[in-house]
Design a protein around this motif. Structure first.
Motif, PDB file in Angstrom:
ATOM      1  N   HIS A   1      -3.007  -9.935   4.087  1.00 17.44           N
ATOM      2  CA  HIS A   1      -1.657 -10.186   3.568  1.00 17.44           C
ATOM      3  C   HIS A   1      -1.236  -9.011   2.683  1.00 17.44           C
ATOM      4  O   HIS A   1      -1.928  -8.688   1.715  1.00 17.44           O
ATOM      5  CB  HIS A   1      -1.634 -11.456   2.698  1.00 17.44           C
ATOM      6  N   TYR A   2      -0.078  -8.432   3.005  1.00 17.36           N
ATOM      7  CA  TYR A   2       0.407  -7.279   2.227  1.00 17.36           C
ATOM      8  C   TYR A   2       1.865  -7.014   2.588  1.00 17.36           C
ATOM      9  O   TYR A   2       2.392  -7.618   3.507  1.00 17.36           O
ATOM     10  CB  TYR A   2      -0.460  -6.037   2.524  1.00 17.36           C
ATOM     11  N   PHE A   3       2.484  -6.066   1.867  1.00 16.93           N
ATOM     12  CA  PHE A   3       3.810  -5.590   2.281  1.00 16.93           C
ATOM     13  C   PHE A   3       3.725  -5.111   3.734  1.00 16.93           C
ATOM     14  O   PHE A   3       2.632  -4.835   4.244  1.00 16.93           O
ATOM     15  CB  PHE A   3       4.255  -4.383   1.437  1.00 16.93           C
TER      16      PHE A   3
ATOM     17  N   LEU B   1       2.689 -17.285  -1.307  1.00 17.65           N
ATOM     18  CA  LEU B   1       1.299 -16.795  -1.306  1.00 17.65           C
ATOM     19  C   LEU B   1       0.671 -17.032  -2.682  1.00 17.65           C
ATOM     20  O   LEU B   1      -0.480 -17.490  -2.783  1.00 17.65           O
ATOM     21  CB  LEU B   1       1.293 -15.306  -0.944  1.00 17.65           C
ATOM     22  N   ARG B   2       1.442 -16.772  -3.725  1.00 14.40           N
ATOM     23  CA  ARG B   2       0.927 -17.008  -5.084  1.00 14.40           C
ATOM     24  C   ARG B   2       0.622 -18.488  -5.290  1.00 14.40           C
ATOM     25  O   ARG B   2      -0.391 -18.843  -5.887  1.00 14.40           O
ATOM     26  CB  ARG B   2       1.934 -16.526  -6.125  1.00 14.40           C
ATOM     27  N   ALA B   3       1.495 -19.350  -4.766  1.00 13.61           N
ATOM     28  CA  ALA B   3       1.322 -20.801  -4.954  1.00 13.61           C
ATOM     29  C   ALA B   3       0.145 -21.343  -4.143  1.00 13.61           C
ATOM     30  O   ALA B   3      -0.365 -22.422  -4.429  1.00 13.61           O
ATOM     31  CB  ALA B   3       2.616 -21.522  -4.566  1.00 13.61           C
TER      32      ALA B   3
ATOM     33  N   ASP C   1      -3.717 -12.745  -8.709  1.00 11.59           N
ATOM     34  CA  ASP C   1      -2.265 -12.794  -8.546  1.00 11.59           C
ATOM     35  C   ASP C   1      -1.683 -11.534  -7.902  1.00 11.59           C
ATOM     36  O   ASP C   1      -0.505 -11.243  -8.083  1.00 11.59           O
ATOM     37  CB  ASP C   1      -1.602 -13.052  -9.924  1.00 11.59           C
ATOM     38  N   GLN C   2      -2.519 -10.774  -7.191  1.00 11.78           N
ATOM     39  CA  GLN C   2      -2.049  -9.518  -6.592  1.00 11.78           C
ATOM     40  C   GLN C   2      -2.400  -9.461  -5.102  1.00 11.78           C
ATOM     41  O   GLN C   2      -3.382 -10.055  -4.660  1.00 11.78           O
ATOM     42  CB  GLN C   2      -2.743  -8.331  -7.271  1.00 11.78           C
ATOM     43  N   MET C   3      -1.598  -8.697  -4.367  1.00  6.45           N
ATOM     44  CA  MET C   3      -1.937  -8.324  -2.996  1.00  6.45           C
ATOM     45  C   MET C   3      -2.598  -6.936  -3.054  1.00  6.45           C
ATOM     46  O   MET C   3      -2.372  -6.224  -4.030  1.00  6.45           O
ATOM     47  CB  MET C   3      -0.676  -8.214  -2.153  1.00  6.45           C
ATOM     48  N   PRO C   4      -3.313  -6.524  -2.021  1.00  7.39           N
ATOM     49  CA  PRO C   4      -3.575  -7.261  -0.782  1.00  7.39           C
ATOM     50  C   PRO C   4      -4.553  -8.432  -0.952  1.00  7.39           C
ATOM     51  O   PRO C   4      -5.322  -8.480  -1.904  1.00  7.39           O
ATOM     52  CB  PRO C   4      -4.193  -6.185   0.135  1.00  7.39           C
ATOM     53  N   LEU C   5      -4.490  -9.343   0.038  1.00  7.98           N
ATOM     54  CA  LEU C   5      -5.448 -10.445   0.165  1.00  7.98           C
ATOM     55  C   LEU C   5      -6.048 -10.349   1.558  1.00  7.98           C
ATOM     56  O   LEU C   5      -5.305 -10.212   2.540  1.00  7.98           O
ATOM     57  CB  LEU C   5      -4.710 -11.781   0.014  1.00  7.98           C
TER      58      LEU C   5
ATOM     59  N   SER D   1      -9.941 -10.208  -2.877  1.00  7.74           N
ATOM     60  CA  SER D   1      -8.929  -9.495  -3.635  1.00  7.74           C
ATOM     61  C   SER D   1      -9.522  -8.165  -4.056  1.00  7.74           C
ATOM     62  O   SER D   1     -10.742  -8.026  -4.100  1.00  7.74           O
ATOM     63  CB  SER D   1      -8.580 -10.334  -4.865  1.00  7.74           C
ATOM     64  N   GLN D   2      -8.668  -7.211  -4.400  1.00  8.41           N
ATOM     65  CA  GLN D   2      -9.075  -5.869  -4.855  1.00  8.41           C
ATOM     66  C   GLN D   2      -9.610  -5.047  -3.675  1.00  8.41           C
ATOM     67  O   GLN D   2     -10.699  -5.306  -3.162  1.00  8.41           O
ATOM     68  CB  GLN D   2     -10.100  -5.913  -5.997  1.00  8.41           C
ATOM     69  N   SER D   3      -8.858  -4.038  -3.285  1.00  7.96           N
ATOM     70  CA  SER D   3      -9.250  -3.262  -2.104  1.00  7.96           C
ATOM     71  C   SER D   3     -10.619  -2.606  -2.266  1.00  7.96           C
ATOM     72  O   SER D   3     -11.370  -2.488  -1.294  1.00  7.96           O
ATOM     73  CB  SER D   3      -8.179  -2.241  -1.744  1.00  7.96           C
ATOM     74  N   SER D   4     -10.988  -2.225  -3.499  1.00  9.40           N
ATOM     75  CA  SER D   4     -12.319  -1.599  -3.664  1.00  9.40           C
ATOM     76  C   SER D   4     -13.429  -2.608  -3.344  1.00  9.40           C
ATOM     77  O   SER D   4     -14.476  -2.232  -2.798  1.00  9.40           O
ATOM     78  CB  SER D   4     -12.493  -1.053  -5.084  1.00  9.40           C
TER      79      SER D   4
ATOM     80  N   VAL E   1      10.524  -7.203  -2.523  1.00  4.69           N
ATOM     81  CA  VAL E   1       9.551  -8.305  -2.607  1.00  4.69           C
ATOM     82  C   VAL E   1       9.149  -8.539  -4.063  1.00  4.69           C
ATOM     83  O   VAL E   1       9.069  -9.674  -4.527  1.00  4.69           O
ATOM     84  CB  VAL E   1       8.313  -8.007  -1.731  1.00  4.69           C
ATOM     85  N   LEU E   2       8.901  -7.456  -4.788  1.00  7.19           N
ATOM     86  CA  LEU E   2       8.435  -7.578  -6.186  1.00  7.19           C
ATOM     87  C   LEU E   2       9.591  -7.742  -7.178  1.00  7.19           C
ATOM     88  O   LEU E   2       9.360  -7.924  -8.371  1.00  7.19           O
ATOM     89  CB  LEU E   2       7.607  -6.346  -6.575  1.00  7.19           C
ATOM     90  N   GLN E   3      10.819  -7.630  -6.660  1.00  7.01           N
ATOM     91  CA  GLN E   3      12.031  -7.698  -7.500  1.00  7.01           C
ATOM     92  C   GLN E   3      11.961  -6.680  -8.636  1.00  7.01           C
ATOM     93  O   GLN E   3      12.199  -6.983  -9.801  1.00  7.01           O
ATOM     94  CB  GLN E   3      12.255  -9.130  -8.000  1.00  7.01           C
TER      95      GLN E   3
HETATM   96  N1  LIG Z   1      -6.421  -2.578  -7.582  1.00  9.32           N
HETATM   97  C1  LIG Z   1      -5.667  -3.457  -6.719  1.00  9.32           C
HETATM   98  C2  LIG Z   1      -4.187  -3.169  -6.870  1.00  9.32           C
HETATM   99  C3  LIG Z   1      -3.376  -4.326  -6.469  1.00  9.32           C
HETATM  100  C4  LIG Z   1      -1.911  -4.129  -6.740  1.00  9.32           C
HETATM  101  O1  LIG Z   1      -1.491  -3.315  -7.573  1.00  9.32           O
HETATM  102  N2  LIG Z   1      -1.109  -4.893  -6.031  1.00  9.32           N
HETATM  103  C5  LIG Z   1       0.329  -4.877  -6.188  1.00  9.32           C
HETATM  104  C6  LIG Z   1       1.003  -4.526  -4.897  1.00  9.32           C
HETATM  105  S1  LIG Z   1       0.500  -2.896  -4.320  1.00  9.32           S
HETATM  106  C7  LIG Z   1       0.786  -6.268  -6.589  1.00  9.32           C
HETATM  107  O2  LIG Z   1       0.337  -7.253  -6.036  1.00  9.32           O
HETATM  108  N3  LIG Z   1       1.692  -6.323  -7.563  1.00  9.32           N
HETATM  109  C8  LIG Z   1       2.223  -7.564  -8.032  1.00  9.32           C
HETATM  110  C9  LIG Z   1       1.600  -7.984  -9.320  1.00  9.32           C
HETATM  111  O3  LIG Z   1       0.714  -7.299  -9.835  1.00  9.32           O
HETATM  112  O4  LIG Z   1       2.010  -9.040  -9.816  1.00  9.32           O
HETATM  113  C10 LIG Z   1      -6.117  -3.268  -5.270  1.00  9.32           C
HETATM  114  O5  LIG Z   1      -6.446  -2.133  -4.916  1.00  9.32           O
HETATM  115  O6  LIG Z   1      -6.159  -4.231  -4.521  1.00  9.32           O
END
Ligand SMILES: N[C@@H](CCC(=O)N[C@@H](CS)C(=O)NCC(=O)O)C(=O)O
Length: 233
Positions: free
Chosen positions: A7-9, A43-45, A52-56, A65-68, A214-216
């Protein structure tokens, strides 16, 4: 078996290294494109985002969570973390340096001026490129860490490929990096992914606009009506 979902942009962004790692493991996956604030809210709900962040990434019954963390999970799963603790250390060091190196490419689509953007990429390559080349020379195996392919080779190649799309002559004087980039992009799973519809195009204004909507969030200041997605009040 549940489908593997990312899940991502609707674009490469911070999900792209994970896509390459799925591809090198020949794991079929589905991009779930988040294209509206409502889709992100849903997705958050869902409770699937621990931070609380993408990608998932949904795989093996887990929510990653966390690409690393995703790339390392997939590296361990596919035996792509080197043959020794020292190899693993070099994998981590090269991957972390690649994060620093690739950030400039990730920011490229957000820049106002194309010449300045390319100058920034060149300066970043001039700093890191010779170090990556020296690493390959030191190993003498064609790989960044040890005698076989690791996730460090994959993420470094992903970053180099992104640079090369904007600056095709970048590796003219870096023969070891050029051959690594060629070998990894010719890997069966990766070349199939690069030719597939799952591979999004290089980020452009449409991507920047879509992510901001998406992030407004505000758009880069050089774009028309930069605050058009920012909620007032
Ligand atoms: N270190 C995280 C970065 C995740 C990140 O910054 N995600 C952004 C989109 S690129 C996001 O979800 N932003 C919304 C928020 O933080 O609420 C990763 O690599 O997965």
């Amino acid at each position: 078996l549940n489908p593997v979902r990312l899940h991502y942009f609707k674009g490469r962004g911070r999900a792209e290294t994970t896509r390459w790692m799925l591809a090198v493991n020949e794991i079929k996956f589905e991009n779930v494109a988040i294209e509206s604030p409502e889709a992100l809210a849903a997705l958050r709900a869902s409770g699937k985002l621990p931070f609380d962040q993408m990608p998932l990434l949904e795989i093996d019954g887990l929510c990653l969570s966390q690409s690393s963390a995703m790339i390392r999970y997939l590296a361990r799963r596919g035996n792509l973390y080197g043959a020794s603790n020292e190899d693993a250390l070099w994998c981590d060091m090269v991957a972390a340096a690649t994060d620093d190196f690739s950030e400039t490419a990730k920011q490229a689509a957000f820049q106002a001026d194309a010449d300045q953007m390319r100058a920034g990429l060149q300066a970043r390559f001039d700093k890191f490129g010779p170090r990556f080349e020296a690493r390959l020379k030191h190993e003498g195996t064609g790989y960044c860490a040890g005698k076989a392919l690791t996730f460090a080779d994959v993420v470094l190649t992903e970053a180099l490929t992104e640079y090369l799309e904007r600056m095709p002559d970048l590796l003219a004087h870096s023969p070891l990096l050029a051959s690594l980039q060629k070998r990894v992009t010719e890997h069966l799973g990766i070349s199939a992914y690069l030719r597939s519809s799952a591979r999004y195009p290089l980020a452009n204004d449409d991507y920047v606009i879509s992510a901001a909507s998406v992030l407004q969030r505000a758009l880069p200041a050089h774009m028309p009506d930069p605050n058009r997605f920012v909620l007032s009040g």
